[in-house]
Design an enzyme around this catalytic site. Sequence first.
Site, mmCIF file in Angstrom:
data_model
loop_
_atom_site.group_PDB
_atom_site.id
_atom_site.type_symbol
_atom_site.label_atom_id
_atom_site.label_comp_id
_atom_site.label_asym_id
_atom_site.label_seq_id
_atom_site.Cartn_x
_atom_site.Cartn_y
_atom_site.Cartn_z
ATOM 1 N N ASP A 64 -97.104 -19.544 -30.244
ATOM 2 C CA ASP A 64 -97.446 -21.101 -30.770
ATOM 3 C C ASP A 64 -98.785 -21.550 -30.187
ATOM 4 O O ASP A 64 -99.065 -20.763 -28.895
ATOM 5 C CB ASP A 64 -96.276 -21.774 -30.454
ATOM 6 N N ASP A 93 -94.978 -26.375 -40.482
ATOM 7 C CA ASP A 93 -93.578 -26.770 -40.144
ATOM 8 C C ASP A 93 -92.853 -27.452 -41.186
ATOM 9 O O ASP A 93 -91.583 -27.735 -41.007
ATOM 10 C CB ASP A 93 -93.501 -27.905 -39.010
HETATM 11 C C1 GLA Z 1 -93.975 -25.807 -33.189
HETATM 12 C C2 GLA Z 1 -93.703 -24.676 -34.222
HETATM 13 C C3 GLA Z 1 -92.212 -24.713 -34.466
HETATM 14 C C4 GLA Z 1 -91.377 -24.362 -33.110
HETATM 15 C C5 GLA Z 1 -91.843 -25.534 -32.182
HETATM 16 C C6 GLA Z 1 -91.224 -25.066 -30.756
HETATM 17 O O1 GLA Z 1 -93.826 -27.005 -33.663
HETATM 18 O O2 GLA Z 1 -94.330 -24.831 -35.400
HETATM 19 O O3 GLA Z 1 -91.859 -23.811 -35.322
HETATM 20 O O4 GLA Z 1 -91.579 -23.057 -32.627
HETATM 21 O O5 GLA Z 1 -93.203 -25.599 -31.888
HETATM 22 O O6 GLA Z 1 -91.626 -26.179 -29.835
#
Ligand code: GLA
Length: 595
Positions: A344, A414
Site C-alpha cells: 500500500d 477503495d
Molecule cells: C488503504 C487500502 C485499503 C486498506 C487500507 C488499510 O486505504 O486501499 O484497501 O488496505 O489502506 O489501512
Amino acid sequence: VTLVDETIGAQLILSYTIYNERPVITRNARLVNTSNQELRIEKIASMQLDLTKHDYDVISVPGQYALERQPERQELRRGITEFSSRRNSSSHHMNPFVALVDKNTDEFQGNALGVLLVYSGNHQFTLEKDQIDQIRLITGINDYNFEWVLEPGKDFQTPEAIMGFSQCGLNGMSQVFHKLLRDRVARGKYQYADRPIVINNWEATFFDFDDKKLDQIIDEAKPLGIEMFVLDDGWFGHRNDDNSSLGDWFVNQDKLTGGLKRVADRTHEHCMKFGLWFEPEMISVDSKLYKEHPDYALHEPNRGMTLSRNQLVLDFSRKEVVDNIYNQMCLILDKVPLDYIKWDFNRNLTEVFSSAADAEHQGEVSHRYVLGLYDLMERLVTRYPNILFEGCSGGGGRFDAGILYYMPQSWPSDDTDAVERLKIQYGTSLTYPISSMTAHVSVSPNQQTGRSTSFKMRGDVAMSGVFGYELDLADLTEEDRQMVKEQIKFYKAHRHLIQYGDFIRLESPFDSNTVAWEFVSPDKSEALLFMFKQLHTNRFEINNTKMAGLDPTIDYHDEMTDKTYGGDELMNVGLFRDPTHTGDFTSEVHYFKGK
Ligand code: GLA
C-alpha cells in the site's frame, strides 16, 4: 538516434523499439554529459511526437480518491493542453496516459493512438496545437520541482513511453495495450498464472481483530472455495488505528499472540495461500523507527510537517532508508511463509526535501524517491520470486505500468460499490489488462456509498476482474453463502478466459443506463457476456446488446439459457436482455460455447 550538442558537450540518445507484430513503438531518451563540466537538467522528456494538421480529440484519464480513472474526451484546440501529476505518484487525479483520436473514433472504429508513460512518479503530458494546426505531444517526468545535476561522464535515463495504435477504435487500442502490458511489462511466476480468489479482512474487521477473529475468517473461507486469506493493516508494531507504527515491521504481539507464523500455518493447513499487507514507504511519528531516525521522514528543516492519514513519507531517495525497510521486511518474509503481499501507499508526498542532500541536489529527490522505490521492489521480487505482489495506493492512486512491472495486479479503488465500480473498471480497462485489476465483493449497503445492491450484481462486477471477497463471512446469510459457493465455482471455471481473454467494452456506463462487456477467447471458441442495468425505467430502452469479436460463421450455445445463436446473429442483432429483470442494479451473465 544519437544527437550531439557540441556547444555544451552532450549526447542525447533516443531509443526506439519498433515491434514486428504489434502496432507499438516504445521510446526513451538518455542524456550523456560528454563535457568536463556539470550539466543541470531542468526538463527532460521521454518522447516528443509531431503530427501534421489534423483535428483530434484527446482522451485523458482523470479521477479522484474512490473514483479513479474516469476518462474524459475533449477537442484538442489551439494552445497548450496539459495533463500531469505533481503528487510524486502517478496519482488518483490523473493517470499517466492519453489517447489522440479522430473525431469519429468510437469503441469499434476510427484511429486511436495511445501514449502511456511507464513511470510511477510526477508525470507530464503536454499537447500543443500551433498556428498552422500542427500538433506536438511531449511526455516524460514532470519538470515541476525537478533539477538534476549531471556530472561529467554521467548519464540520465528517462522512463519509457509506449505508443500503441489501432484503426479499430478504442477497443482495438486497449487490446494493443492489454497484450503489451501482459507480455512485455508484467513478469515473473504470476505473469500468466490464474490468480487466486482472495478473502481480505479489511472491510470485515478494519483494525479490530485478534487470533480468534482471524481463525474464524479462515475457517469460514475454506469450505466456500476461497483460495487465499489476506491479513490487511494492523498486524504490526502497536497499530490499533492509523496513528501509529508505520515503519515498525514486527508483529503486534497484543493482537497476534501466536505470531504471524501461526496464522500462516493455519491458513496453509486449510490449503489456502496466505497474504499480508505492508505499507513500506511510510513512517508514523509514533513508531520506534521515527524515534531512532526522525531524519528518515521527508521534511523541510525548521518547518512544520504535513501529516496525511496521520503519517509521513520515508525518504526513499536515501539508500540507507530503503535498506532499513528491506532488512525489516526480509526478517518477516524469511520466517513467515507468505504467498502474497499487498503493497500500500496511502498518501502523496509533500515537503519533498531530503536531509541527506545539499541544496544543489534537492531537485533530484522526487525522481530519486521513485528510483529507491523501484530498487526496493526489484530486490524483493528477486529474493522472493514465489510471492505474488499486489499494488495499492489509497485504492487506485498508483495504478500504472511502472508498478505493473513489479506487481502483476493492483487494487483499482477503495470504492467497492458495484455501480461505481462499473465506471472505475471500465475506465481502467482503457489501458490496463483485466489480469491487473482486482475486484472484491463487499457488504451491502456499501460502506463508501451507502448504496444497496444485490449479491449477484456485486459478484458479477467483481468477477469481471481478479476476483475476491472483502466482508465478514460470519455475517453471511445461508442464501448468500450458497451464492458465494456458486460464484466461486463459476469464476474458477472461467477465470482464465476472464483474466487472459480479449476484453471488449460494449456499452459504456458513462453514456448509457445499460452497461455491457465481454470476454472472448483468442480462438473465438468461447465468450462470456456481462450485462448490467443501472436504474430501472419504464421508458422503452434499447434492450439488445450486440456482441463483438465472435466468429460470424459458427454457432454459439448459451449454456445459461440452453439456446443457440449464430455468431453473426449475436453481433448484428444481439442478445435481448431478460425483460423480467425489473428493479435497479441488476446483472446478467451468459457463457457461450462455439460449436
Ligand atoms: C488503504 C487500502 C485499503 C486498506 C487500507 C488499510 O486505504 O486501499 O484497501 O488496505 O489502506 O489501512
